[in-house]
Design an enzyme around this catalytic site. Sequence first.
Site, short mmCIF file in Angstrom:
data_model
loop_
_atom_site.label_atom_id
_atom_site.label_comp_id
_atom_site.label_asym_id
_atom_site.label_seq_id
_atom_site.Cartn_x
_atom_site.Cartn_y
_atom_site.Cartn_z
N ASN A 165 10.88 10.27 8.45
CA ASN A 165 9.58 10.30 8.46
C ASN A 165 9.12 9.36 9.45
O ASN A 165 8.76 8.20 9.13
CB ASN A 165 8.99 9.90 7.07
CG ASN A 165 7.33 10.11 6.90
OD1 ASN A 165 6.89 10.29 8.08
ND2 ASN A 165 6.82 10.17 6.06
N CYS B 239 -0.50 8.56 8.98
CA CYS B 239 0.35 9.93 8.88
C CYS B 239 -0.50 10.79 9.76
O CYS B 239 -0.06 11.56 10.47
CB CYS B 239 0.75 10.37 7.81
SG CYS B 239 2.06 9.01 6.82
N HIS C 209 3.40 17.44 9.80
CA HIS C 209 3.65 15.87 9.58
C HIS C 209 4.97 15.97 8.90
O HIS C 209 5.15 16.68 7.70
CB HIS C 209 2.58 15.05 9.11
CG HIS C 209 3.02 13.90 8.30
ND1 HIS C 209 3.84 13.11 9.10
CD2 HIS C 209 3.04 13.31 7.00
CE1 HIS C 209 4.35 11.73 8.33
NE2 HIS C 209 3.78 12.00 7.05
#
Length: 358
Positions: free
Chosen positions: A296, A122, A266
């Site tokens: 995501n 991530c 993020h």
Amino acid sequence: MQSSFNHVRLSHVLTIVPQNLINIDDELDTRYQGDIKKLNKIKKEFGLQYHYEADQETTASDLGEYGANILFNEFNIDKNSLDAIIVCTQTPDFFTPPTACYLHGKLSLNEKTLAFDINQACAGYVFGLYTAYSMIENGSCKRILFICGDTWSKYYHPKYNTNIGGDGVSVSLIEYSQKEHKSYFDLGSDGKGLKYLFMPFGAFRNTDLKAMEEPEILNKNIKERQIYMNGLEIFNFATRKEPQAFNQLLKFANYDKNDLDFVFFHQANKGILKIIINRLQIDHSKAPLSIEKYGNLSAASIPATLCDAINSYEIPLQKNLKIVLGAFGAGLSWANALMTLDTDFICKKVQIYQKEKK
């Protein structure tokens, strides 16, 4: 770790998603096994409504190749001017060679163009930018192509996971700037937290789950190529560490958060982001969310949010924009960067991959 750079800039950003757009309402009887409460919780607390999913034949490198060719053809970027291609992905085509080498051949890049991968999740977009900025600042490169993202759907099975992930890849161009172009980075890792978000099986470690000292994992039916996450631990990590790291970055750069034009976090989930934004007392209009549209996207979530927001804001830019990128995730790792987008900065609205007909 903190670093600053004086003559590097982010000049182009594109984001590519696959063709298959999924409304999670249509997954009630598959991924959510008819559990309407679970579905509504995902929508309300996590903020997910749509995500894009690649078919079994489409990989992250396919999306990256498609985006790179848009960059070359639409913006007159000479591929022979590239000094390096860096790829950050957790879903490579092969264990070896690196996906960057595979794309080097697919894109017919010059032999002088260095190619290598970064294994990050991530936080990978900011880690990749840091790597490219370092290579350019030290004088070894002037122009680097950075491809970042995943096709995470290949890691999930609808019977075992209710993930909020989506598939997508970003393509960025980082260049030497003759005029001063200040940027600041703050990055860190805590490997002791690895067990809270990782893939136990599929590589070469014969994982003994009992020895992980992570009781919750024993209650999960983890299969090969499936990810384990302790949601509470990751929630606590993100909402604690990201505000701390964000403030460390601003202090290092001697910059006031009220003077920022945008903050691109993020897109882990809406609940985490709201807490981070509120703790930092950031104007919500300056910290756009994109998780409802794309899910995501792991490392590609920051550039996707940037492309989405900037195109809604004003293209071409009417003024230089001061932005922060804030990332956190598996590793455990975190990375924040403060930089300026010039008025000649180029990004396109998130593009949908058009698969070539055979």
